[in-house]
Design an enzyme around this catalytic site. Structure first.
Site, mmCIF file in Angstrom:
data_model
loop_
_atom_site.group_PDB
_atom_site.id
_atom_site.type_symbol
_atom_site.label_atom_id
_atom_site.label_comp_id
_atom_site.label_asym_id
_atom_site.label_seq_id
_atom_site.Cartn_x
_atom_site.Cartn_y
_atom_site.Cartn_z
ATOM 1 N N GLU A 1 1.891 -1.499 -4.384
ATOM 2 C CA GLU A 1 1.048 -1.779 -3.531
ATOM 3 C C GLU A 1 -0.478 -1.137 -4.179
ATOM 4 O O GLU A 1 -0.469 0.061 -4.807
ATOM 5 C CB GLU A 1 1.011 -0.856 -2.316
ATOM 6 C CG GLU A 1 0.035 -0.981 -1.234
ATOM 7 C CD GLU A 1 0.430 -0.373 0.281
ATOM 8 O OE1 GLU A 1 -0.408 -0.401 1.079
ATOM 9 O OE2 GLU A 1 1.659 0.321 0.165
ATOM 10 N N LYS B 1 -1.482 -7.415 4.021
ATOM 11 C CA LYS B 1 -0.749 -6.812 5.047
ATOM 12 C C LYS B 1 -0.934 -6.811 6.333
ATOM 13 O O LYS B 1 -2.127 -6.680 6.798
ATOM 14 C CB LYS B 1 -1.071 -5.238 4.386
ATOM 15 C CG LYS B 1 -0.031 -4.138 4.948
ATOM 16 C CD LYS B 1 -0.153 -2.780 4.309
ATOM 17 C CE LYS B 1 0.862 -1.755 4.518
ATOM 18 N NZ LYS B 1 0.520 -0.454 3.962
ATOM 19 N N CYS C 1 4.615 -2.723 1.730
ATOM 20 C CA CYS C 1 5.133 -1.447 2.406
ATOM 21 C C CYS C 1 5.407 -1.285 3.674
ATOM 22 O O CYS C 1 6.567 -1.580 4.187
ATOM 23 C CB CYS C 1 4.127 -0.474 2.044
ATOM 24 S SG CYS C 1 4.476 1.279 2.039
#
Length: 265
Positions: free
Chosen positions: A44, A113, A147
């Protein structure tokens, strides 16, 4: 189809130094290609660093910006796909994003995200609103996530139902959440009958301590490849034949009863 050899780059690079991180990525791509890997996954926010404060907005680039061109050049020179995390600028909006580049340098998919973690992320980014982003690579349907997204079972199940076979998860997992890398990620792979490639940062960065433990988890719930805590490149195979056999033996997806679950949403 033959297995897709998948390399996970566990590194935090040099926060704030995009040129240095592109060099690390280039070197990792060369090492990965030498093992026969067809795909390399970086963590990330790898291109810029994670704990970079206000530099997030300064270093953010469009999905087709100079950094994307540089990664495309690396991918094409080494002949493998590359997935990497970066801050994406779209007008005045900044997203925590991950992009997949094909082995010919073509941009295959870009993901923003959807579940932002903590005050730093909610202050720095706008959440994405497209939960399932996919592409075809090496004979597999590949999905993207970042994540914290993988910690929501609904997210991963949506990918499984959409046909994702290999889920790529650039990550910045911090202490004391080691349980996510050690237990949650293999369980997500098992309960959804997919491969999950989880590539983490490592070491101290600002106020954060990243825990490493990157893994390629298989549909049998085991880590087919697992990193330790430090800088590392680990390699494992995402095997479509094993995936087919595992789905025959484990009928989770076939045995679902969606009519019972409507109250969950």
């Amino acid at each position: 189809m033959p297995p897709l050899r998948t390399a996970l780059l566990q590194s935090s690079g040099q926060p704030g130094d995009v040129a240095a991180n592109l060099k690390v990525l280039d070197e990792a791509a060369a090492r990965a290609a030498a093992t026969g890997a067809g795909l390399l996954i970086a963590p990330e926010m790898f291109l810029t660093g994670y704990a970079i404060g206000d530099d997030v907005a300064r270093l953010a680039e469009p999905a087709d910006g100079d950094c994307a061109d540089a990664v495309a050049d690396i991918a094409a020179r080494h002949g493998l796909g590359i997935a990497y995390g970066y801050p994406e600028r779209d007008g005045e909006t900044v997203y925590n994003a991950a992009q997949l580049i094909g082995p010919d340098g073509a941009r295959l998919a870009n993901y923003r995200k959807t579940h932002l973690y903590g005050g730093f992320e909610t202050d720095s980014f706008t959440p994405g609103d497209q939960p399932v982003v996919q592409a075809e690579l090496g004979g597999l349907r590949v999905g993207l996530m970042i994540c914290y997204d993988v910690e929501f079972p609904e997210n991963v199940r949506a990918h499984a139902l959409a046909g994702t076979q290999l889920l790529l998860v650039p990550t910045a997992l911090m202490h004391p959440a080691e349980v996510v890398a050690e237990s949650v990620v293999p369980v997500r792979a098992f309960e959804n009958q997919i491969y999950v490639a989880y590539a983490n940062r490592t070491g101290l960065e600002g106020d954060f301590e990243f825990v490493g433990l990157s893994a390629l988890a298989g549909p049998d719930g085991t880590a087919r490849a697992r990193a330790g805590r430090g800088e590392e490149l680990v390699v494992g195979d995402a095997d479509p034949e094993l995936l087919t056999a595992s789905r025959e033996a484990n009928p989770y997806l076939r045995d679902r009863r969606p009519g019972l679950y409507t109250s969950l949403t």
